[in-house]
Design a protein around this motif. Structure first.
Motif, PDB file in Angstrom:
ATOM      1  N   UNK A   1      29.054  73.895  28.145  1.00 11.57           N
ATOM      2  CA  UNK A   1      28.416  73.028  27.157  1.00 11.57           C
ATOM      3  C   UNK A   1      28.941  73.324  25.759  1.00 11.57           C
ATOM      4  N   UNK A   2      29.179  72.282  25.002  1.00 14.32           N
ATOM      5  CA  UNK A   2      29.521  72.437  23.594  1.00 14.32           C
ATOM      6  C   UNK A   2      28.291  72.913  22.839  1.00 14.32           C
ATOM      7  N   UNK A   3      28.460  73.838  21.918  1.00 22.86           N
ATOM      8  CA  UNK A   3      27.338  74.344  21.137  1.00 22.86           C
ATOM      9  C   UNK A   3      27.016  73.381  20.001  1.00 22.86           C
ATOM     10  N   UNK A   4      25.843  72.760  20.103  1.00 21.88           N
ATOM     11  CA  UNK A   4      25.358  71.868  19.035  1.00 21.88           C
ATOM     12  C   UNK A   4      23.924  72.234  18.685  1.00 21.88           C
ATOM     13  N   UNK A   5      23.629  73.512  18.642  1.00 16.99           N
ATOM     14  CA  UNK A   5      22.289  74.012  18.395  1.00 16.99           C
ATOM     15  C   UNK A   5      21.960  75.102  19.388  1.00 16.99           C
ATOM     16  N   UNK A   6      20.683  75.466  19.479  1.00 16.59           N
ATOM     17  CA  UNK A   6      20.240  76.505  20.412  1.00 16.59           C
ATOM     18  C   UNK A   6      19.207  75.938  21.379  1.00 16.59           C
ATOM     19  N   UNK A   7      19.180  76.515  22.581  1.00 18.34           N
ATOM     20  CA  UNK A   7      18.159  76.136  23.546  1.00 18.34           C
ATOM     21  C   UNK A   7      16.917  76.994  23.411  1.00 18.34           C
ATOM     22  N   UNK A   8      17.093  78.291  23.232  1.00 16.22           N
ATOM     23  CA  UNK A   8      15.942  79.189  23.191  1.00 16.22           C
ATOM     24  C   UNK A   8      16.280  80.434  22.389  1.00 16.22           C
ATOM     25  N   UNK A   9      15.269  80.963  21.717  1.00 19.07           N
ATOM     26  CA  UNK A   9      15.427  82.174  20.911  1.00 19.07           C
ATOM     27  C   UNK A   9      14.308  83.130  21.261  1.00 19.07           C
ATOM     28  N   UNK A  10      14.642  84.394  21.470  1.00 16.58           N
ATOM     29  CA  UNK A  10      13.649  85.437  21.698  1.00 16.58           C
ATOM     30  C   UNK A  10      13.729  86.438  20.565  1.00 16.58           C
ATOM     31  N   UNK A  11      12.578  86.741  19.963  1.00 15.83           N
ATOM     32  CA  UNK A  11      12.536  87.694  18.857  1.00 15.83           C
ATOM     33  C   UNK A  11      11.841  88.968  19.298  1.00 15.83           C
ATOM     34  N   UNK A  12      12.257  90.063  18.701  1.00 12.45           N
ATOM     35  CA  UNK A  12      11.654  91.372  18.916  1.00 12.45           C
ATOM     36  C   UNK A  12      11.180  91.850  17.541  1.00 12.45           C
ATOM     37  N   UNK A  13       9.987  91.423  17.109  1.00 11.39           N
ATOM     38  CA  UNK A  13       9.538  91.709  15.740  1.00 11.39           C
ATOM     39  C   UNK A  13       9.540  93.186  15.384  1.00 11.39           C
ATOM     40  N   UNK A  14       9.231  94.054  16.354  1.00  6.53           N
ATOM     41  CA  UNK A  14       9.178  95.487  16.059  1.00  6.53           C
ATOM     42  C   UNK A  14      10.539  96.037  15.659  1.00  6.53           C
TER      43      UNK A  14
END
Length: 499
Positions: free
Chosen positions: A273-286
């Motif tokens: 797939x061509x990158x035209x944005x993101x599907x999902x993001x996971x954050x680790x606030x700590x």
């Protein structure tokens, strides 16, 4: 604004993804999925109707373990000896697709293309439906924080209300984005605010930060013909939500994550797939860290300034990954598991013809420190249980099982069911438990299976596209320590510090 609490039998369909018309897309996608070797992913199966299969009882029958190479019978429940099915609640929206899950206290929140459902899970063996909210808008990705519930709309709608209908994205008046509900009264959620975002909101991730909550909105597939979603779309929308004044929520930035445009996709990289944005993001606030699954790229970035996330490292896999779908950190934050949604969630890719490396997880170690951190590929993991060619199956949403001293995940694989797998040794991951049903259909490709499977306070909760909410229990010495970890809430894409 007030949501509807009962399904409307006059509503004839879901809002379709902006780049597809309903009939042509469903027919074309289905034809593509029947091919033995699907190429690039078509992200998420929103254009296919969920299958039904045989009627289901509220208490799952006792299953059995699979013999090597065996495919269970139609709708037959099978599971490993260390996984026990406890309960099932049939889906609240019979004609729509069940999607993601979030948790808070004694409640589970389940998204659906038609809206969302709140369950009381105080007794995991007997969960109860508290309320069902009709608010159509695929895919209704869901998160909760305090008295607020966040819902993603990534289908072009006539307006931002819960009474909206599908409308072409070529019309300037069309709406897509984030909806915010007040859920203080679980029996009567109240819709309080909408925020329109560029290209809608396929998924979103909460980043709590003092008096505010930031929402990272992932979306993709721009088009010159779409007034609110034109290229380049090389970043994410950041929405700021004041905790004490959520009605003031607004977009505060659009950080560019791919200044060079990202993965060009085909024909440079066939099947990617061509990158035209993101599907999902996971954050680790700590750890002030995030991982992004962005179509043709996987990224690691710094979120010390939540309004201005900064990319540290970026990787591609142009051999085996078709569509970077989601990401999960281990507890030590020295590994990331990325998933590849080959076939868009509607393809039969867990068969011998597809092989063990495509439509799998990619396990990456995080090496170095600070801005010198790098993502280093170690291995692939795919469920070892072959599925029928009539079963959609690929790596999908999962979470950590917070087992002390081990890296263990529980993960949804659509009709491949729920897998419990150990990646403590990054180079040698292996499945240690599973739960699945046999094919919904034995003569044609049919959409179903577990969309999301998450571990929360001693149990596994799976939102099955066609069958509803499943509750499972793991009985294994390798995961026993996880039962002592108790959380007051869980949004899987906002990973908690378990200890």
């Amino acid at each position: 604004m007030t949501p509807n609490h009962t399904a409307d039998p006059r509503r004839t369909g879901r809002g379709n993804r902006r780049i597809r018309t309903a009939a042509a897309a469903a027919g074309g996608l289905l034809a593509a999925l029947l091919a033995a070797h699907p190429a690039a992913a078509t992200p998420d199966p929103g254009d296919l109707a969920p299958g039904a299969g045989a009627p289901q009882s509220a208490v799952p029958p006792a299953g059995r373990a699979l013999a090597p190479g065996e495919i269970p019978g139609r709708d037959e429940i099978v599971h490993s000896p260390n996984v026990t099915p406890l309960a099932n609640i049939p889906r609240a929206f019979p004609n729509d697709i069940n999607t993601d899950l979030a948790f808070q206290g004694r409640y589970a929140y389940a998204g659906n293309y038609g809206g969302f459902t709140i369950y009381d899970i105080a007794d995991p063996k007997a969960p109860k439906t508290v309320s069902t909210v009709l608010c159509p808008g695929g895919q209704n990705d869901i998160s909760v924080h305090g008295d607020l519930l966040f819902l993603s709309t990534d289908s072009s709608r006539s307006d931002d209300s819960c009474n909206s209908v599908s409308q072409p994205a070529t019309e300037k008046s069309s709406w897509e984005g984030i909806k915010i509900f007040d859920i203080k009264d679980k029996k009567n959620p109240r819709y309080i605010k909408s925020v329109e975002t560029a290209c809608g909101s396929h998924t979103h991730t909460l980043v709590p930060d003092g008096r505010d909550i930031y929402v990272y909105v992932a979306s993709y597939s721009p088009n010159e013909a779409f007034p609110d979603c034109r290229p380049p779309h090389d970043g994410i929308s950041v929405v700021k939500v004041p905790r004490k004044a959520p009605a003031q929520a607004a977009v505060v930035g659009f950080p560019v994550l791919f200044p060079d445009g990202g993965n060009p996709g085909a024909p440079t990289n066939p099947g990617v797939s061509k990158t035209t944005g993101c599907h999902d993001i996971t954050v680790l606030p700590s750890k002030k860290l995030a991982a992004g699954a962005c179509m043709g790229d996987g990224i690691l970035f710094d979120i010390r300034d939540p309004e201005r996330p900064r990319v540290i490292d970026r990787v591609q896999d142009n051999t085996n990954f078709a569509f970077w779908h989601s990401a999960t950190f281990n507890e030590k934050a020295d590994k990331v598991v990325f998933t590849d949604e080959l076939g868009g969630g509607g393809g039969a890719t867990c068969n011998e013809a597809t092989g063990p490396n495509r439509g799998a997880n990619g396990i990456y170690d995080i090496t170095g420190r600070g801005d010198q951190r790098k993502l280093a590929f170690r291995s692939y993991f795919k469920i070892p249980r072959h599925q029928a060619d009539t079963e959609n199956c690929v790596a999908h949403n999962g979470s950590l099982v917070p087992a002390a001293g081990r890296d263990i995940m529980v993960q949804a694989w659509y009709q491949g069911g729920v897998s419990v797998w150990d990646f403590t040794d990054s180079a040698r991951p292996r499945e240690i438990g599973y739960f699945e049903r046999g094919p919904l259909s034995t003569d044609q490709l049919s959409l179903g299976g577990s969309w999301s499977a998450y571990y929360y306070n001693g149990h596994v909760y799976s939102n099955d596209i066609a069958k509803g909410l499943d509750v499972l229990r793991i009985n294994d010495r390798r995961t026993d320590s996880a039962e002592r970890v108790r959380l007051d809430r869980l949004n899987v894409q906002t990973q908690p510090e378990y200890r």
